[in-house]
Each structure stands twice: as structure tokens, then as C-alpha cells.
Design an enzyme around this catalytic site. Structure first.
Site, PDB file in Angstrom:
ATOM      1  CG  ASP A 168      83.284  31.140  13.238  1.00 51.58           C
ATOM      2  OD1 ASP A 168      84.027  31.823  12.518  1.00 51.58           O
ATOM      3  OD2 ASP A 168      82.859  31.561  14.342  1.00 51.58           O
ATOM      4  CE  LYS A 214      81.132  32.799  10.512  1.00 48.90           C
ATOM      5  NZ  LYS A 214      82.590  32.905  10.285  1.00 48.90           N
TER       6      LYS A 214
END
Ligand code: NDP
Ligand code: 2IT
Length: 448
Positions: free
Chosen positions: A169, A129
Site C-alpha cells: 500500500d 490491513k
């Protein structure tokens, strides 16, 4: 609360002392380790090889400066992150979050969750991430482009189609992915599927935009069905109004539900006639405007300032699709008091630990984000496959595969829960099923 196994507890206590300020990361780790007690007790290799001690530490965390020039000619500086958490089962894979509250601890929580989520998809993807404390809201397209170009000017040396494949995201959608991809291609002089969520004219997959929201509803539908329920005629509350929320609203409606409330970070709207996802697309995707303007398009809707009130709106099905810890104990009590069937997570870790206990304790259905929101990254995996074979599949083909994957994730969670003596506990089942795949790969690969 102490974890009921000495080995798991010592790993957690060590992390809690070392990273005391990274509370979201600690919350995510604690949630997983608590459910792994029967797994660790049944397989001594896990402690002997210290698999838990290894899986909670990222393989690599990159932190970098992102300088860029705003429209007034002033130099701004943000912080960039990429946490390459675990590559046991495939290249690091996971989104980039651009929002002003991003910290290393937040990216570590998201990266840790991503390991298990990606394993559940059954596709070969490790966990990672990244992101930045840059918020695209209120910035011009030119500012967003200059920021993305600067961000990629550092990130490009750490990623690659077979190494680490970022995606979107919060705050990172088609526009940002386009600018990031353009800069990567320019720096490397190479066209590869290094990012997913790309535009359809340059290697993107049909149905990736819709995938997380659709996948959430496919998963929820399978879970409801196993409990003799369905979306048909049900009132649904969807929090958020971004990528995940908009397509959860569309699919829940297609499956016979009625979405009656949604929010952004300023406030929420309620319309008992059902919210029109197409209007939301115009407001959020085209105009990048606030949800309060919905009432200008649909006069039967009402706008309320502030977010928390949304959980007091009576409904059958709650789909949190905005952010972490958006449902606290008080909101969970309101959901239970409303007589809901369940809470199915679209966002990552939307329920606090107390909220989860209240929801499960009251006998509601509950699915954790790492299972029910896995459709986004699963379809990113399908985009990677299409890029590798230089082909594009039809919308129906991708959507059909997505539906099959979400149903198989539900079954894997239910089976693992059953096998480890916790029938019906989809939260525990998700952690266990995801963990077992990664742990087996780590054991096979030796100490690395
Ligand atoms: P977007 O940026 O498209 O939308 C985020 C939405 O959440 C916006 O409506 C935003 O409001 C709202 N929001 C953010 N923070 C808060 C807050 N503190 N309080 C209230 N509302 C808030 O992001 P996504 O839809 O992509 O992501 C939503 C969630 O889903 C995240 O948890 C993400 O990690 C998760 N997720 C996303 C996937 C994807 O494919 N995109 C895949 C799997 C999970 P505002 O506009 O006011 O900022
Ligand atoms: O949280 C997530 O799973 C995402 N933001 C999607 C990640 C991806 O690589 O598609």
C-alpha cells in the site's frame, strides 16, 4: 447525520462514542451503513443475528513495537499494526501502509473497506490491513531493510498463506515486500505465498504492479460505456504519482485519454500535451525523487507548489489515486464547475462525505474506491492462486482476468443498486453487493 434506521444508527452511535478519535474509521463505517438501510429493512436476520454489530468490529487487532537501528547507530522505535478484520469468506487479505501519519484508526478504516472490496472481487479473500508509522521516504535501503526485518520478526507469528496474506500500500512496494518476504522465509524456514506483490523471480505475478491503476481504468471504462461515454479524447487528472497513479496514467492514455496533471505530497505538475508515465517511472520508481523534477525532463510541463490546486485544473475525468480525504467540499465544487463527467476513485476513501454529496448531487458519475480500485487485491488473489498451483501465468492471461473481474464488479454494483431501488448509484451498489456476500457467509457460520 443520523442514519435512517434505528438498528444501524444504534450500532454507529455506539462506535462513535467508543472510538471518537478514530475519525477515518468512523467515516468509513458511516458511509457503508448509510447505504445498507434497504438491505437491513428487507432481511430481519441481519438485526436478529446482529450482523452489523459484528462486521464493524475487527476479529483481531495486533499492535506491536518495531525497534530498529538507523545508519548512525541510533535505536529508533515505530509502532506496527495488523488488523484482521473479517475472515468469513477467506483468509485475511490486504496491504501494509508505511507512512508517518499511520494510526490504528487509519488501519481500521482501510481494513473495514477491504472486507467489501475483497468480496466484490468474487475471489475467496477476507479483509485485513496493517502498517506502521515508519516512512521509508528519505531512509537508506539498509535502514528500510532493518525496519522491515524487525517488523516481520513480530508479524510472522500472526500471518500465513492460509491465515493472513499482506501486500503493499502507500510506502510499501517491491523493495519492502522483498525484505519482508526474506525475513518471513528465514523465520519460518518455509517458502509460501504469504505476501503478494512479490518480485517476479520469487513467486510474484505478472501485472500485479500495474493492476490497481489498470483495474481502475477498466472499471471506469465500463462505467463510462454504460453511460454512452469513453476515455477517447478526454482530459484526465490523476492525483498521486505512486504505484496506483503511474499505471492509471499509462492505461488512461492507452484508452485514448490525455492525462494532464498529477501530484505528490509537495505539489502538482500540469502538461496539456499529456504526461509521460515512463518519465514518472524513472522519477518515482528508480530515483525516488520529487515530482517537481518532472519539468527537468519535460520542459512543456509546469510545476505548482501545494496539492489542492490540481482539482481546479479543467478536465473531464478525475482519478484520485493518492490518499484518503484528498477531495474536500471545495475541491468537489471545483470539479463540478469544471464540467467534469465524473470522479472514479483509485485511492481508498479520497472523497470526504461532503465531496461525495456534491459530486453525486450535481449528477456526475462517481465510483467508490472499494469497487474501482479492487483490481490490485484481485490480482493479489490471482498471485495466491498461481503460488498454490506452483505455476506462473502470462501477462496477457492475468491482465485479461483482471479486465473481466473489473467489468463484473461494475455489473454487480449496477445490479445491486437497481435491485434495491437506487438505479445508477454505484456507491450504494458496491456496499450492498460486497456486504451481502460477507453477511450470507457470516449467517451460515453461526455466532463467531
Ligand atoms: P504510493 O506510496 O506508491 O504512492 C502514494 C502517492 O500519494 C504518492 O505520490 C504520495 O506522495 C501521494 N500522497 C500520499 N499522501 C498524500 C497527501 N496527504 N497529499 C498528497 N499526496 C499524497 O501508494 P499507492 O499508489 O500504492 O497507493 C495510493 C492509494 O491507493 C492509497 O489510498 C492506497 O490505499 C490505494 N490503493 C493501493 C493499492 C495498491 O495495490 N498499491 C490497491 C488499492 C488501493 P509522496 O511521494 O510525496 O509521499
Ligand atoms: O487497498 C488495497 O486494496 C491494497 N493496498 C492492495 C491489497 C492487496 O492485498 O493486494
Amino acid at each position: 447525520m443520523a442514519i435512517n434506521n434505528a438498528y444501524l444508527n444504534s450500532v454507529y452511535e455506539d462506535l462513535a462514542a467508543r472510538y471518537a478519535e478514530q475519525h477515518e474509521y468512523l467515516e468509513a463505517v458511516n458511509e457503508v451503513l448509510e447505504t445498507l438501510v434497504p438491505v437491513v429493512e428487507s432481511d430481519p436476520r441481519l438485526e436478529k443475528e446482529n450482523i452489523i454489530g459484528r462486521i464493524v468490529e475487527p476479529e483481531r487487532a495486533i499492535i506491536f513495537r518495531v525497534p530498529w537501528v538507523d545508519d548512525q547507530g541510533k535505536v529508533q522505535v515505530n509502532r506496527g499494526y495488523r488488523v484482521q478484520f473479517n475472515s468469513a469468506i477467506g483468509p485475511y487479505k490486504g496491504g501494509l501502509r508505511f507512512r508517518d501519519n499511520v494510526t490504528l484508526g487509519m488501519i481500521k478504516f482501510l481494513g473495514f473497506e477491504q472486507i467489501f472490496k475483497n468480496a466484490l472481487t468474487t475471489l475467496p479473500m477476507g479483509g485485513g490491513k496493517g502498517g506502521s508509522d515508519f516512512d521509508p521516504k528519505g531512509k537508506s535501503d539498509a535502514e528500510v531493510m532493518r525496519f522491515c526485518q524487525s517488523f516481520m520478526t513480530e508479524l510472522f507469528r500472526h500471518i500465513g498463506a492460509d491465515t493472513d496474506v499482506p501486500a503493499g500500500d502507500q510506502g510499501v512496494g517491491a523493495r519492502e515486500i522483498g525484505y519482508l518476504f526474506g525475513q518471513y522465509k528465514r523465520l519460518k524456514n518455509e517458502w509460501t505465498g504469504v505476501l503478494t506483490g512479490k518480485g517476479l523471480t520469487y513467486g510474484g505475478s505478472l501485472a500485479r504492479t500495474e493492476a490497481t491503476g489498470y483495474g481502475l481504468c477498466y472499471f471506469t471504462n465500463a462505467y463510462l460505456k454504460a453511460n454512452g461515454q469513453s476515455f477517447e479524447g478526454k482530459k484526465v487528472v490523476v492525483s498521486g504519482s505512486g504505484n496506483v497513479a503511474i499505471y492509471a496514467c499509462q492505461k488512461a492514455t492507452q484508452l485514448g485519454g490525455k492525462v494532464i496533471a498529477m501530484y505528490d505530497s509537495n505539489g502538482y505538475i500540469v502538461d496539456e500535451n499529456g504526461i509521460d508515465y515512463k518519465v514518472m517511472q524513472v522519477i518515482k520508481e528508480q530515483k525516488r525523487d520529487r515530482i517537481s523534477t518532472y519539468v527537468n525532463y519535460v520542459p512543456t510541463a509546469k510545476y505548482y507548489e501545494g496539492c489542492k490546486g490540481i482539482w481546479t485544473v479543467p478536465a473531464d475525468i478525475y482519478l484520485p489515486c493518492a490518499t484518503q480525504n484528498e477531495i474536500d467540499a471545495e475541491s468537489a465544487r471545483a470539479i463540478v464547475a469544471n464540467g467534469a463527467i465524473g470522479v472514479f476513485e483509485g485511492s481508498n476513501m479520497p472523497c470526504t462525505p461532503e465531496a461525495i454529496s456534491i459530486i453525486k448531487g450535481a449528477g456526475l458519475l462517481y465510483s467508490p474506491g472499494k469497487a474501482s480500485n479492487a483490481g490490485g487485491v484481485a490480482t493479489s488473489g490471482l498471485e495466491m492462486s498461481q503460488n498454490s498451483e506452483r505455476l506462473s501465468w502470462s501477462f496477457e492471461e492475468v491482465d485479461g482476468k483482471l479486465q473481466g473481474i473489473m467489468e463484473s464488479i461494475y455489473n454487480a454494483c449496477a445490479d445491486a443498486a437497481e435491485k434495491y431501488g437506487m438505479p445508477g448509484d454505484i456507491q450504494a451498489g458496491a456496499n450492498i453487493a460486497g456486504f451481502l456476500k460477507v453477511a450470507e457467509a457470516m449467517l451460515a457460520q453461526g455466532v463467531c
